[in-house]
Enzyme design. Sequence first.
Site, PDB file in Angstrom:
ATOM      1  N   GLU A 259       0.694   3.066  -6.763  1.00 45.42           N
ATOM      2  CA  GLU A 259       1.107   3.591  -4.883  1.00 45.42           C
ATOM      3  C   GLU A 259      -0.194   2.207  -3.984  1.00 45.42           C
ATOM      4  O   GLU A 259      -1.238   2.363  -4.065  1.00 45.42           O
ATOM      5  CB  GLU A 259       0.962   4.389  -4.561  1.00 45.42           C
ATOM      6  CG  GLU A 259       1.784   4.752  -3.158  1.00 45.42           C
ATOM      7  CD  GLU A 259       0.909   4.711  -1.632  1.00 45.42           C
ATOM      8  OE1 GLU A 259       0.682   3.344  -1.310  1.00 45.42           O
ATOM      9  OE2 GLU A 259       0.589   5.480  -1.681  1.00 45.42           O
ATOM     10  N   CYS A 293      -1.593   5.074   4.262  1.00 45.05           N
ATOM     11  CA  CYS A 293      -1.205   3.583   3.615  1.00 45.05           C
ATOM     12  C   CYS A 293       0.402   3.141   4.430  1.00 45.05           C
ATOM     13  O   CYS A 293       0.723   2.124   4.414  1.00 45.05           O
ATOM     14  CB  CYS A 293      -0.329   4.738   2.439  1.00 45.05           C
ATOM     15  SG  CYS A 293      -2.279   5.276   1.465  1.00 45.05           S
TER      16      CYS A 293
END
Length: 487
Positions: A259, A293
């Site tokens: 990720e 994020c």
Amino acid sequence: MNSITTVGKPTSSNNFFTGTFYLTIAGKLVEAKNTFDVINPSTGKVFAKAPAASAEQLDDAIAAAKAAFKDWSALSYDARQVYLNSYADALQENRDDLVRLLTLEQGKPLETMAAPEVDQAISYIRQIANRRVPVEIVEENDSHIVELHHVPLGVVGGITPWNFPVLLALWKIAPALITGNTFVLKPTPFTPLTALRFGEIAQSVLPAGVLSVVTGLDELGPQLTNHPDIAKISFTGSTETGKHVLRAAAGTVKRVTLELGGNDAAIVLPDADYKTIIPQLFWGALGHQGQWCVGIKRLYVHRSFHADFVKAFVDYAKTVKVGDGLDPEVGVGPVQNKMQFDKLKTFLDDIKANGQKIVLGGEIDENQSGYFFPITVVDNPPEDSKIVQEEQFGPIVPIIAYDDVDDAVNRANDSIWGLGGSVWGRDTKAAVEVANRIEAGMVWVNEIHTQGVDIPFGGVKQSGIGTEQGHEGRLLFTNPKTVLIHK
């Protein structure tokens, strides 16, 4: 495992959260010969020392996890569920101390960010404990049955970042454990302390070796990713580091979930009731110090109301206090570390050097202690500017005018990244149609940052490989095994 030097387990919450921090290896609290500094970003000063594990100690943790795998993987889902619920109970008993420690090492506001992170992590463990990956009957006829089993991989190595050090670690640990794997966690050296504490707590409820937490500086990461006894690496962090992880994993054909970075665009459509959604857009972009994020990194607003939108956005931003996360009036805390703080300065320098319009913030108080970066809004910078093309990961947001929705979609997609995005408009059907054209792993329509245990999360392009969360994410902690049975 001849390098383990152990101490007695803490017997109370107070002992967990004061004094020395320990590695956790083979069910024991382990001292390290060396330590490294942990800095409170609100002061810029050292407030604790974390153990710097040796290469041998990391090997010990992996060996303990490998030894524990046989018995742990042989347990039923129901048996592992009991262990995970006991772990959640133990974390809940220490919840308030974890919350405070998280604010001290990460900087995020205690009540609005640190407490929800810890609470969500504990809830997530309980929810994961209820999930199962069942055996599937692929085919059955008079002569045979074909079953598809999903078997655990072995020892999983986790490498986690500094923005959500509790939640992102337990996002990896809980599904790995419930599916029968054991786990070795290597958290970032910027925020190692909460991970060490929840590692300590785990030793009182989980079998020895099932979960180890080993902290150190950057050299531990390659050792973990190269290790032949690690079956999978689950990594959250920058795209450039993710590339190194991928190269290292190739040597032993490890499974990987990555990720990585993002430059998420939000598109406010021409029909949007933009005044009502400004709080959501503000917090989606600049909450958590802009260190999401999947935060809004680029905000595209239709030119017909762009000027009014910018003014209203700035007016709202002025009501938010920046400061120490322990202050209950603070909405936005410091940038987590000096490295990121200095990186954000390069964005500010570029904005000023190119004469781009700053309508809020932009001036750093160099006399202030800590890594406090002002909430900064840039009005309509060009598409090829640094602040639009690169991921800032901090409290700066460009608000960009557009005339045509197709053009806005093309600009949103013109990126090496594709982690998240959002679309905002009164006509939900039309907004969904735009969302379906966004090249990203997760796109919200008229909301932001909604996530959950059964909602798959992952990126496209250089934002990552694989999925976290959801049934799809849990499957990535297993290998498919086909069993064909003759009747």
